[in-house]
Write a protein that holds these residues in place. Sequence first.
Motif, PDB file in Angstrom:
ATOM      1  N   ARG A  98      48.831  42.782  35.961  1.00 19.30           N
ATOM      2  CA  ARG A  98      49.808  41.747  36.297  1.00 19.30           C
ATOM      3  C   ARG A  98      49.106  40.398  36.328  1.00 19.30           C
ATOM      4  O   ARG A  98      47.925  40.322  36.670  1.00 19.30           O
ATOM      5  CB  ARG A  98      50.442  42.012  37.659  1.00 19.30           C
ATOM      6  N   GLY A  99      49.852  39.360  35.979  1.00 21.88           N
ATOM      7  CA  GLY A  99      49.298  38.017  36.007  1.00 21.88           C
ATOM      8  C   GLY A  99      50.376  36.984  36.225  1.00 21.88           C
ATOM      9  O   GLY A  99      51.546  37.203  35.898  1.00 21.88           O
ATOM     10  N   VAL A 100      49.977  35.853  36.786  1.00 23.84           N
ATOM     11  CA  VAL A 100      50.908  34.756  37.024  1.00 23.84           C
ATOM     12  C   VAL A 100      50.127  33.440  37.046  1.00 23.84           C
ATOM     13  O   VAL A 100      48.958  33.405  37.426  1.00 23.84           O
ATOM     14  CB  VAL A 100      51.698  34.974  38.341  1.00 23.84           C
ATOM     15  N   TYR A 101      50.781  32.385  36.615  1.00 23.42           N
ATOM     16  CA  TYR A 101      50.214  31.037  36.570  1.00 23.42           C
ATOM     17  C   TYR A 101      50.959  30.160  37.568  1.00 23.42           C
ATOM     18  O   TYR A 101      52.184  30.275  37.712  1.00 23.42           O
ATOM     19  CB  TYR A 101      50.384  30.426  35.173  1.00 23.42           C
ATOM     20  N   PHE A 102      50.234  29.241  38.219  1.00 25.37           N
ATOM     21  CA  PHE A 102      50.852  28.335  39.175  1.00 25.37           C
ATOM     22  C   PHE A 102      49.978  27.085  39.284  1.00 25.37           C
ATOM     23  O   PHE A 102      48.771  27.139  39.031  1.00 25.37           O
ATOM     24  CB  PHE A 102      51.046  29.013  40.544  1.00 25.37           C
ATOM     25  N   PRO A 103      50.555  25.940  39.665  1.00 23.44           N
ATOM     26  CA  PRO A 103      49.784  24.693  39.734  1.00 23.44           C
ATOM     27  C   PRO A 103      49.141  24.472  41.094  1.00 23.44           C
ATOM     28  O   PRO A 103      49.642  24.925  42.119  1.00 23.44           O
ATOM     29  CB  PRO A 103      50.856  23.630  39.488  1.00 23.44           C
ATOM     30  N   ASP A 104      48.025  23.749  41.082  1.00 24.27           N
ATOM     31  CA  ASP A 104      47.453  23.284  42.342  1.00 24.27           C
ATOM     32  C   ASP A 104      47.951  21.849  42.565  1.00 24.27           C
ATOM     33  O   ASP A 104      48.625  21.287  41.696  1.00 24.27           O
ATOM     34  CB  ASP A 104      45.924  23.410  42.332  1.00 24.27           C
ATOM     35  N   PRO A 105      47.666  21.233  43.706  1.00 25.55           N
ATOM     36  CA  PRO A 105      48.189  19.889  43.979  1.00 25.55           C
ATOM     37  C   PRO A 105      47.759  18.808  42.986  1.00 25.55           C
ATOM     38  O   PRO A 105      48.420  17.781  42.872  1.00 25.55           O
ATOM     39  CB  PRO A 105      47.647  19.577  45.379  1.00 25.55           C
ATOM     40  N   SER A 106      46.654  19.021  42.258  1.00 25.79           N
ATOM     41  CA  SER A 106      46.192  18.024  41.290  1.00 25.79           C
ATOM     42  C   SER A 106      46.654  18.335  39.870  1.00 25.79           C
ATOM     43  O   SER A 106      46.296  17.617  38.935  1.00 25.79           O
ATOM     44  CB  SER A 106      44.662  17.929  41.328  1.00 25.79           C
ATOM     45  N   GLY A 107      47.425  19.395  39.700  1.00 25.44           N
ATOM     46  CA  GLY A 107      47.966  19.725  38.383  1.00 25.44           C
ATOM     47  C   GLY A 107      47.155  20.720  37.583  1.00 25.44           C
ATOM     48  O   GLY A 107      47.494  21.006  36.440  1.00 25.44           O
ATOM     49  N   HIS A 108      46.086  21.267  38.153  1.00 21.40           N
ATOM     50  CA  HIS A 108      45.330  22.293  37.446  1.00 21.40           C
ATOM     51  C   HIS A 108      46.185  23.557  37.349  1.00 21.40           C
ATOM     52  O   HIS A 108      46.994  23.850  38.229  1.00 21.40           O
ATOM     53  CB  HIS A 108      44.011  22.597  38.163  1.00 21.40           C
ATOM     54  N   ASN A 109      46.006  24.306  36.272  1.00 23.09           N
ATOM     55  CA  ASN A 109      46.770  25.519  36.008  1.00 23.09           C
ATOM     56  C   ASN A 109      45.963  26.710  36.529  1.00 23.09           C
ATOM     57  O   ASN A 109      44.970  27.098  35.921  1.00 23.09           O
ATOM     58  CB  ASN A 109      47.032  25.639  34.503  1.00 23.09           C
ATOM     59  N   LEU A 110      46.363  27.265  37.669  1.00 21.23           N
ATOM     60  CA  LEU A 110      45.667  28.396  38.260  1.00 21.23           C
ATOM     61  C   LEU A 110      46.321  29.689  37.803  1.00 21.23           C
ATOM     62  O   LEU A 110      47.523  29.730  37.542  1.00 21.23           O
ATOM     63  CB  LEU A 110      45.696  28.305  39.784  1.00 21.23           C
ATOM     64  N   GLU A 111      45.526  30.748  37.732  1.00 19.54           N
ATOM     65  CA  GLU A 111      46.034  32.038  37.277  1.00 19.54           C
ATOM     66  C   GLU A 111      45.387  33.141  38.108  1.00 19.54           C
ATOM     67  O   GLU A 111      44.191  33.093  38.388  1.00 19.54           O
ATOM     68  CB  GLU A 111      45.672  32.231  35.802  1.00 19.54           C
ATOM     69  N   ILE A 112      46.193  34.124  38.489  1.00 22.85           N
ATOM     70  CA  ILE A 112      45.646  35.343  39.069  1.00 22.85           C
ATOM     71  C   ILE A 112      46.006  36.488  38.124  1.00 22.85           C
ATOM     72  O   ILE A 112      47.131  36.556  37.611  1.00 22.85           O
ATOM     73  CB  ILE A 112      46.146  35.620  40.504  1.00 22.85           C
ATOM     74  N   ILE A 113      45.036  37.357  37.858  1.00 19.29           N
ATOM     75  CA  ILE A 113      45.266  38.514  36.994  1.00 19.29           C
ATOM     76  C   ILE A 113      44.579  39.729  37.613  1.00 19.29           C
ATOM     77  O   ILE A 113      43.576  39.609  38.318  1.00 19.29           O
ATOM     78  CB  ILE A 113      44.735  38.289  35.561  1.00 19.29           C
ATOM     79  N   THR A 114      45.162  40.897  37.342  1.00 18.00           N
ATOM     80  CA  THR A 114      44.580  42.132  37.879  1.00 18.00           C
ATOM     81  C   THR A 114      43.731  42.878  36.863  1.00 18.00           C
ATOM     82  O   THR A 114      43.028  43.814  37.235  1.00 18.00           O
ATOM     83  CB  THR A 114      45.687  43.068  38.404  1.00 18.00           C
ATOM     84  N   ARG A 115      43.806  42.467  35.599  1.00 16.00           N
ATOM     85  CA  ARG A 115      42.995  43.096  34.551  1.00 16.00           C
ATOM     86  C   ARG A 115      42.435  41.992  33.662  1.00 16.00           C
ATOM     87  O   ARG A 115      43.149  41.073  33.274  1.00 16.00           O
ATOM     88  CB  ARG A 115      43.855  44.012  33.663  1.00 16.00           C
ATOM     89  N   PRO A 116      41.156  42.071  33.300  1.00  9.46           N
ATOM     90  CA  PRO A 116      40.599  41.068  32.383  1.00  9.46           C
ATOM     91  C   PRO A 116      41.299  41.152  31.023  1.00  9.46           C
ATOM     92  O   PRO A 116      41.690  42.235  30.590  1.00  9.46           O
ATOM     93  CB  PRO A 116      39.125  41.481  32.240  1.00  9.46           C
ATOM     94  N   TYR A 117      41.465  40.035  30.396  1.00 10.56           N
ATOM     95  CA  TYR A 117      42.082  40.018  29.066  1.00 10.56           C
ATOM     96  C   TYR A 117      41.238  40.820  28.095  1.00 10.56           C
ATOM     97  O   TYR A 117      40.009  40.753  28.110  1.00 10.56           O
ATOM     98  CB  TYR A 117      42.287  38.588  28.566  1.00 10.56           C
ATOM     99  N   GLY A 118      41.915  41.613  27.270  1.00 11.87           N
ATOM    100  CA  GLY A 118      41.232  42.444  26.281  1.00 11.87           C
ATOM    101  C   GLY A 118      40.766  43.775  26.834  1.00 11.87           C
ATOM    102  O   GLY A 118      40.114  44.543  26.140  1.00 11.87           O
ATOM    103  N   SER A 119      41.118  44.078  28.093  1.00  8.63           N
ATOM    104  CA  SER A 119      40.633  45.332  28.687  1.00  8.63           C
ATOM    105  C   SER A 119      41.522  46.527  28.333  1.00  8.63           C
ATOM    106  O   SER A 119      41.191  47.652  28.667  1.00  8.63           O
ATOM    107  CB  SER A 119      40.543  45.195  30.213  1.00  8.63           C
ATOM    108  N   GLY A 120      42.639  46.270  27.654  1.00  6.95           N
ATOM    109  CA  GLY A 120      43.512  47.371  27.253  1.00  6.95           C
ATOM    110  C   GLY A 120      44.402  47.811  28.371  1.00  6.95           C
ATOM    111  O   GLY A 120      44.389  47.283  29.466  1.00  6.95           O
ATOM    112  N   SER A 121      45.205  48.809  28.088  1.00  6.50           N
ATOM    113  CA  SER A 121      46.147  49.287  29.117  1.00  6.50           C
ATOM    114  C   SER A 121      45.796  50.659  29.617  1.00  6.50           C
ATOM    115  O   SER A 121      44.842  51.254  29.263  1.00  6.50           O
ATOM    116  CB  SER A 121      47.561  49.293  28.571  1.00  6.50           C
TER     117      SER A 121
END
Length: 129
Positions: free
Chosen positions: A106-129
């Motif tokens: 699972r992953g989601v993107y959200f902004p910080d107060p200065s406009g940076h694009n933060l992301e939390i993910i539970t699996r590294p990209y390219g790790s497969g399913s």
Amino acid sequence: MAVDLNHTIVAARDKKESAEFVAGILGLEVGPQYGPFLPVVTANGVALDFMDADPYHPINEQHYAFIVTEAEFDEIFGRIKEAGIEYWADPGHRQPGEINHNDGGRGVYFPDPSGHNLEIITRPYGSGS
């Protein structure tokens, strides 16, 4: 050769506000100020050193991604929703109010107060399913 990221400087409109936001959302602590920097250190020892940006120059918005466990995702995502923070399933913000399931996680993107694009993910990209 082993190379590890030690720290990165995060430009902020207000370093205290941004550091406290990131620490609060991620469940981390704001460390003591070191010179002009206010650090938030992740579990793997990488410091995000928040620094007030020059008020006369725009902040170059950056992307910061954090790997979290499934349980941590639930906690963090709960804090995002509780705070009424906008979120998206994609980095281009074309899928508002959704999360993604890339690589079987699972992953989601959200902004910080200065406009940076933060992301939390539970699996590294390219790790497969």
